[in-house]
Design a protein around this motif. Structure first.
Motif, short mmCIF file in Angstrom:
data_model
loop_
_atom_site.label_atom_id
_atom_site.label_comp_id
_atom_site.label_asym_id
_atom_site.label_seq_id
_atom_site.Cartn_x
_atom_site.Cartn_y
_atom_site.Cartn_z
N ALA A 1 10.57 1.96 7.52
CA ALA A 1 10.82 2.37 8.91
C ALA A 1 9.61 2.12 9.80
CB ALA A 1 11.21 3.84 8.95
N LEU A 2 8.48 1.71 9.22
CA LEU A 2 7.27 1.54 10.02
C LEU A 2 7.26 0.19 10.74
CD1 LEU A 2 4.50 2.90 7.65
CD2 LEU A 2 5.81 4.09 9.40
N PRO A 3 6.54 0.11 11.85
CA PRO A 3 6.43 -1.17 12.56
C PRO A 3 5.46 -2.13 11.86
CG PRO A 3 5.26 0.55 13.76
CD PRO A 3 5.93 1.22 12.61
N PHE B 1 10.13 5.22 3.67
CA PHE B 1 9.24 5.53 4.80
C PHE B 1 8.57 4.26 5.32
CE2 PHE B 1 4.80 6.49 5.96
CZ PHE B 1 5.03 7.20 7.11
N VAL C 1 8.65 6.86 -0.54
CA VAL C 1 7.54 6.13 0.07
C VAL C 1 8.04 4.78 0.61
CG1 VAL C 1 5.30 5.06 -0.33
CG2 VAL C 1 5.82 7.26 -1.36
#
Lengths: 279, 310
Positions: A127-129, A124, A121
């Motif tokens: 890697a998000l903006p 993940f 998690v």
């Protein structure tokens, strides 16, 4: 004519660098710093020649000399912006995010189940903006540095968390057994074995987070800020077509970013001197 | 079954985050909800709005249990609840025509096209430069330190200027955003690819020499295949950087479409749902892009005999 001069500069710079790079001294410390420095000087000289001789408008690309002059005359403003964005926004957020990440990592560490869940998690989320949360935090915490610190905190949290959790898993059963034969409980094992062993990972996360912290603090100011700050200055100077000022701010950002990263790398070297990669 | 066992802990963590978010809605929206209730017929304690401002969200909600339910149904909440965001996303993705300005799919496509174009440009240039660095010592010594340093610099700060610079020489629309995306995905690819092309060890290089292989053969048969795991790792970093670049590229110019534009519109016109939907839209897009790359990575590496169990 301008292209001829630029070509000559390039040829000269490349010739010197080629000689240096293929000479027997190319791997000495001094020369391996000199070559990229010369390369940089070559690029800047070509930029200067091309822009001034072709008469490129400074609202498209100002020559380096103009940027340097602007930098020197605007040092008070640049310093105020640096203080607002880097020292208050980015640093506060970095420290808060780091402490939160360490705390969560150590809490989760006691349960292998949670550790297994946090790793994917967190990777993940990293890697998000996350920069996109800036308008939300500006709305919640006002436009001053607190909202920037919050954005930075969230941005640096996940890479540091993932690396810390991964690092805490990085001891062999043999090493842990050894600690058990010494009669060490959870906390002594954590502080004497597992945290030191995790340090290379933790510093990896801390180094990744330095750049993120600056990006977060600068970009969050595009969404609202008091009339000071690097992101504020960049967006307003772009509006006034004062591109030399924008470049001066970018020089500050680049220097601050390299210095911040360099400081972390230096600290890492001092703290993890025992690790194979540092020897 | 192994994959299922990996999902349960991750799902627990996600569930925990969702639960925390849902609970946080109450104190975050308590003041707004109390003001709304007071304007209706419901008696709120304390009665004076000024006194309510002094209380924390939690105390206010505790004193007025009737308000708690209202915190989840506000039109313009400070913190929308997960179900509100989900409803807004469903609404803007599935019930609007993909060509409509109100459809999130439309905005996703605007941002995605700039991201992909920039990603392709940046990756191609990055791979080419990496090949140059590996085969040319002068290039290695002069460019590589800059490629590494550039990763410590907040390049994203250049975004507004690149947009204006390109705009003033007449380039608008998709391309300026792609330039930023290309720029951001370029450096991770260079650094990763150089590492990958150098990963064959001396023994393997010597073996090729005993086969009398020439340089191009050494590149195509050994270096390039050996670099694939490194390439994919940097591609995954590059694509999320490219997406962030395209979004930030939409911010300073008053772009009218794309995730960045939606975030800004939601922010300026006081429509938090629009911002949140754009945020989650961007997150889902990033996840899909990285997911697709991981899938290609797994397939490619398995066919090359490097996949293993992964």
């Amino acid at each position: 004519m301008a292209f001829v001069y630029a070509g000559l500069i390039w040829a000269l710079g490349w010739f010197i660098n080629a000689r240096l790079a293929n000479s027997p001294v190319s791997d000495t410390r001094l020369v391996s710093l000199l070559i990229p420095a010369l390369f940089g000087v070559t690029i800047i000289a070509m930029w200067e020649v091309l822009v001034t001789m072709l008469g490129v408008s400074p609202i498209i690309l100002p020559p380096p000399s103009m940027i340097a002059a602007r930098f020197v005359t605007e040092i008070p403003i640049l310093w105020a912006d640096f203080e607002q964005t880097i020292l208050k926004g980015a640093m506060t957020g970095y420290v808060v995010g780091m402490i939160a990440a360490f705390a969560i990592a150590i809490l989760a560490d006691r349960s292998p189940f949670l550790t297994k869940g946090i790793l994917p998690v967190g990777a993940f989320m990293a890697a998000l903006p996350i920069v996109g949360t800036a308008p939300i935090f500006v709305k919640w915490l006002g436009s001053d540095w607190q909202s920037k610190a919050a954005v930075v905190g969230v941005m640096v949290f996940f890479p540091i968390l993932v690396n810390t959790v991964a690092g805490l898993k990085d001891t062999s059963a043999m090493q842990r057994d050894l600690m058990r034969t010494y009669g060490a409980g959870y906390w002594p094992t954590l502080f004497k074995l597992r945290l030191p062993a995790a340090l290379p990972f933790i510093f990896n996360g801390l180094k990744i987070a330095t750049t993120l912290a600056l990006i977060g603090a600068i970009v969050a100011e595009f969404f609202g800020s008091p009339t000071v700050g690097m992101g504020f200055r960049i967006s307003t100077s772009v509006g006034q077509l004062a591109l030399d000022m924008v470049w001066a701010e970018i020089v500050v950002a680049a220097l601050a970013g390299s210095a911040f990263y360099g400081a972390m790398a230096f600290l890492e070297k001092r703290v993890t001197f025992w690790h194979p990669s540092q020897r | 079954m192994t994959s299922l066992r990996g999902i349960i802990p991750a799902a627990t963590v996600v569930g925990f985050i969702l639960a925390f978010w849902t609970l946080a809605v109450i104190p975050m929206n308590a003041h707004l909800a109390a003001d709304m209730a007071a304007r209706g017929d419901i008696v709120v304690t304390p009665v004076a709005p000024r006194d309510r401002q002094d209380l924390s969200g939690i105390t206010l909600a505790a004193k007025n249990p009737a308000v708690i339910a209202m915190t989840y149904t506000l039109d313009r909440p400070r913190l929308p609840s997960p179900h509100q965001v989900a409803a807004e996303m469903y609404d803007t993705i599935f019930t609007k025509a993909p060509t409509s300005r109100r459809s999130l799919v439309y905005h996703a496509w605007v941002t995605l096209s700039a991201t992909l174009l920039g990603f392709v440009i940046g990756t191609t240039l990055g791979v080419l430069l990496a090949v140059g660095i590996v085969y040319n010592r002068t290039m290695d010594k002069s460019v590589m330190p800059w490629a590494i340093t550039s990763q410590t610099i907040p390049i994203l700060a250049l975004a507004p200027m690149i947009i204006v610079m390109l705009g003033s020489i007449g380039i608008q629309g998709l391309l300026p955003k792609s330039v930023i995306s290309a720029y951001l995905s370029f450096f991770p690819v260079v650094v990763g690819m150089v590492k990958g092309l150098r990963s064959p060890d001396a023994m393997q290089l010597d073996l090729l020499r005993t086969y009398n292989a020439n340089r191009p053969q050494g590149f195509w048969k050994l270096r390039l295949p050996a670099s694939m795991p490194y390439l994919f790792a940097s591609l995954k970093i590059g694509i999320s950087a490219a997406l962030v670049g395209a979004i930030v590229g939409e911010l300073p110019t008053g772009a009218r479409a794309g995730f960045g534009a939606r975030m800004l519109v939601g922010d300026q016109y006081g429509q938090p749902m629009v911002t949140w939907a754009a945020l989650f839209g961007a997150a889902i897009t990033a996840a899909l892009l990285v997911g697709i790359l991981s899938m290609i990575e797994r397939r490619a590496l398995r066919r090359m005999g490097m996949g293993g169990a992964a």
